[in-house]
Design a protein around this motif. Sequence first.
Motif, PDB file in Angstrom:
ATOM      1  N   UNK A  95      -7.550   8.850  -3.350  1.00 36.22           N
ATOM      2  CA  UNK A  95      -8.031   9.844  -2.426  1.00 36.22           C
ATOM      3  C   UNK A  95      -9.214   9.619  -1.535  1.00 36.22           C
ATOM      4  N   UNK A  96     -10.115   8.745  -1.784  1.00 37.87           N
ATOM      5  CA  UNK A  96     -11.081   8.364  -0.853  1.00 37.87           C
ATOM      6  C   UNK A  96     -10.411   7.496   0.241  1.00 37.87           C
ATOM      7  N   UNK A  97      -9.407   6.695  -0.151  1.00 37.14           N
ATOM      8  CA  UNK A  97      -8.537   6.070   1.221  1.00 37.14           C
ATOM      9  C   UNK A  97      -8.177   7.123   2.098  1.00 37.14           C
ATOM     10  N   UNK A  98      -7.353   8.175   1.646  1.00 35.28           N
ATOM     11  CA  UNK A  98      -6.923   9.338   2.099  1.00 35.28           C
ATOM     12  C   UNK A  98      -7.778  10.011   3.243  1.00 35.28           C
ATOM     13  N   UNK A  99      -9.021  10.427   2.551  1.00 38.09           N
ATOM     14  CA  UNK A  99      -9.892  11.060   3.392  1.00 38.09           C
ATOM     15  C   UNK A  99     -10.555  10.085   4.370  1.00 38.09           C
ATOM     16  N   UNK A 100     -10.910   8.885   4.029  1.00 36.22           N
ATOM     17  CA  UNK A 100     -11.262   8.188   5.157  1.00 36.22           C
ATOM     18  C   UNK A 100     -10.336   7.697   6.176  1.00 36.22           C
ATOM     19  N   UNK A 101      -9.300   7.579   5.818  1.00 37.87           N
ATOM     20  CA  UNK A 101      -8.274   7.200   6.894  1.00 37.87           C
ATOM     21  C   UNK A 101      -7.880   8.515   7.732  1.00 37.87           C
ATOM     22  N   UNK A 102      -7.974   9.574   7.208  1.00 39.46           N
ATOM     23  CA  UNK A 102      -7.561  10.782   8.221  1.00 39.46           C
ATOM     24  C   UNK A 102      -8.858  10.896   9.280  1.00 39.46           C
ATOM     25  N   UNK A 103     -10.050  10.763   8.542  1.00 40.06           N
ATOM     26  CA  UNK A 103     -11.289  11.105   9.544  1.00 40.06           C
ATOM     27  C   UNK A 103     -11.061   9.622  10.423  1.00 40.06           C
ATOM     28  N   UNK A 104     -10.830   8.506   9.911  1.00 39.15           N
ATOM     29  CA  UNK A 104     -10.762   7.419  10.883  1.00 39.15           C
ATOM     30  C   UNK A 104      -9.675   7.665  11.944  1.00 39.15           C
ATOM     31  N   UNK A 121     -14.899   1.144   6.064  1.00 35.21           N
ATOM     32  CA  UNK A 121     -14.752   1.616   4.977  1.00 35.21           C
ATOM     33  C   UNK A 121     -13.267   1.661   4.490  1.00 35.21           C
ATOM     34  N   UNK A 122     -12.216   2.104   5.382  1.00 30.58           N
ATOM     35  CA  UNK A 122     -10.825   1.931   5.057  1.00 30.58           C
ATOM     36  C   UNK A 122     -10.636   0.340   4.762  1.00 30.58           C
ATOM     37  N   UNK A 123     -11.067  -0.360   5.255  1.00 26.01           N
ATOM     38  CA  UNK A 123     -10.741  -1.901   4.911  1.00 26.01           C
ATOM     39  C   UNK A 123     -11.286  -2.147   3.557  1.00 26.01           C
ATOM     40  N   UNK A 124     -12.644  -1.840   3.477  1.00 23.99           N
ATOM     41  CA  UNK A 124     -13.236  -2.043   1.939  1.00 23.99           C
ATOM     42  C   UNK A 124     -12.566  -1.355   0.963  1.00 23.99           C
ATOM     43  N   UNK A 125     -12.024  -0.128   1.114  1.00 23.29           N
ATOM     44  CA  UNK A 125     -11.266   0.615   0.034  1.00 23.29           C
ATOM     45  C   UNK A 125     -10.063  -0.092  -0.237  1.00 23.29           C
ATOM     46  N   UNK A 126      -9.205  -0.549   0.718  1.00 19.80           N
ATOM     47  CA  UNK A 126      -8.139  -1.251   0.601  1.00 19.80           C
ATOM     48  C   UNK A 126      -8.225  -2.478  -0.004  1.00 19.80           C
ATOM     49  N   UNK A 127      -9.184  -3.402   0.192  1.00 20.34           N
ATOM     50  CA  UNK A 127      -9.200  -4.619  -0.579  1.00 20.34           C
ATOM     51  C   UNK A 127      -9.922  -4.371  -1.984  1.00 20.34           C
ATOM     52  N   UNK A 128     -10.595  -3.348  -2.133  1.00 20.53           N
ATOM     53  CA  UNK A 128     -11.111  -2.847  -3.644  1.00 20.53           C
ATOM     54  C   UNK A 128      -9.976  -2.756  -4.459  1.00 20.53           C
ATOM     55  N   UNK A 129      -9.154  -1.684  -3.518  1.00 16.94           N
ATOM     56  CA  UNK A 129      -7.906  -1.405  -4.421  1.00 16.94           C
ATOM     57  C   UNK A 129      -6.957  -2.422  -4.635  1.00 16.94           C
ATOM     58  N   UNK A 130      -6.697  -3.431  -3.850  1.00 20.36           N
ATOM     59  CA  UNK A 130      -5.879  -4.539  -4.197  1.00 20.36           C
ATOM     60  C   UNK A 130      -6.399  -5.518  -5.122  1.00 20.36           C
ATOM     61  N   UNK A 131      -7.713  -5.781  -5.359  1.00 26.90           N
ATOM     62  CA  UNK A 131      -8.355  -6.725  -6.085  1.00 26.90           C
ATOM     63  C   UNK A 131      -8.203  -5.649  -7.647  1.00 26.90           C
ATOM     64  N   UNK A 132      -8.430  -4.566  -7.593  1.00 25.90           N
ATOM     65  CA  UNK A 132      -8.112  -3.797  -8.684  1.00 25.90           C
ATOM     66  C   UNK A 132      -6.925  -3.722  -9.254  1.00 25.90           C
ATOM     67  N   UNK A 133      -6.053  -3.894  -8.582  1.00 20.76           N
ATOM     68  CA  UNK A 133      -4.378  -3.797  -8.973  1.00 20.76           C
ATOM     69  C   UNK A 133      -4.185  -5.091  -9.793  1.00 20.76           C
ATOM     70  N   UNK A 134      -4.928  -6.227  -9.348  1.00 18.41           N
ATOM     71  CA  UNK A 134      -4.742  -7.384 -10.031  1.00 18.41           C
ATOM     72  C   UNK A 134      -5.519  -7.636 -11.335  1.00 18.41           C
TER      73      UNK A 134
END
Length: 191
Positions: A16-25, A93-106
């Motif tokens: 949901x942080x990604x959603x909010x940051x992406x909409x704002x972006x 922020x969107x990039x950082x969140x995406x990378x954190x999410x990808x690492x977290x999925x691993x």
Amino acid sequence: MSEGPGYPRTTKLLHWLTVVALVAQVLVGYQLDDDGDDSARARIEAREERLEERADRDETREEELEERADALSDRDDDASIPLLPLHIGLGLTVLALALVRLVRRKVVPLPPWAEQLSGAERAWAHRTEQALYVALVAMPLSGLGLLLVSDDLLPLHIASHVLLYVSLAAHLALVLRHQLVLRDGLLRRML
């Protein structure tokens, strides 16, 4: 955010942080493009021409990048300019969140597939998530490339927007089908 069946709290929060940051972006980005009188764009193009002239005079690439960075920082006289640092910050922020999410999925395993999803829907969800992650990385990186490297990256930046919108529409279509048509509560897994 409830912890029931579905995704862990941290995964939900990152989603949901990604959603909010992406909409704002996206909103800030389109506001940057909609400055009305194109005065900022004209100044940018004039600076670009000066940079090209310097490159023609055999200036080094490092000096060209420094001048371009100076040109970006000198544009504070236009009303839309305060949006540029915000746009850049949101993109990072969107990039950082995406990378954190990808690492977290691993590191943190995903919950089992929802029983409501058919095999075809699971494949659909998997492919749309892959496309979304590609867009969430490509869009900010191509945007930075536009600022720091070359306007030749504009087609890639636009393509990343198209990928984002198409994959997001596919993702939302699946969720809305289950929420509004089948009414099987699939959305609760991410709330």
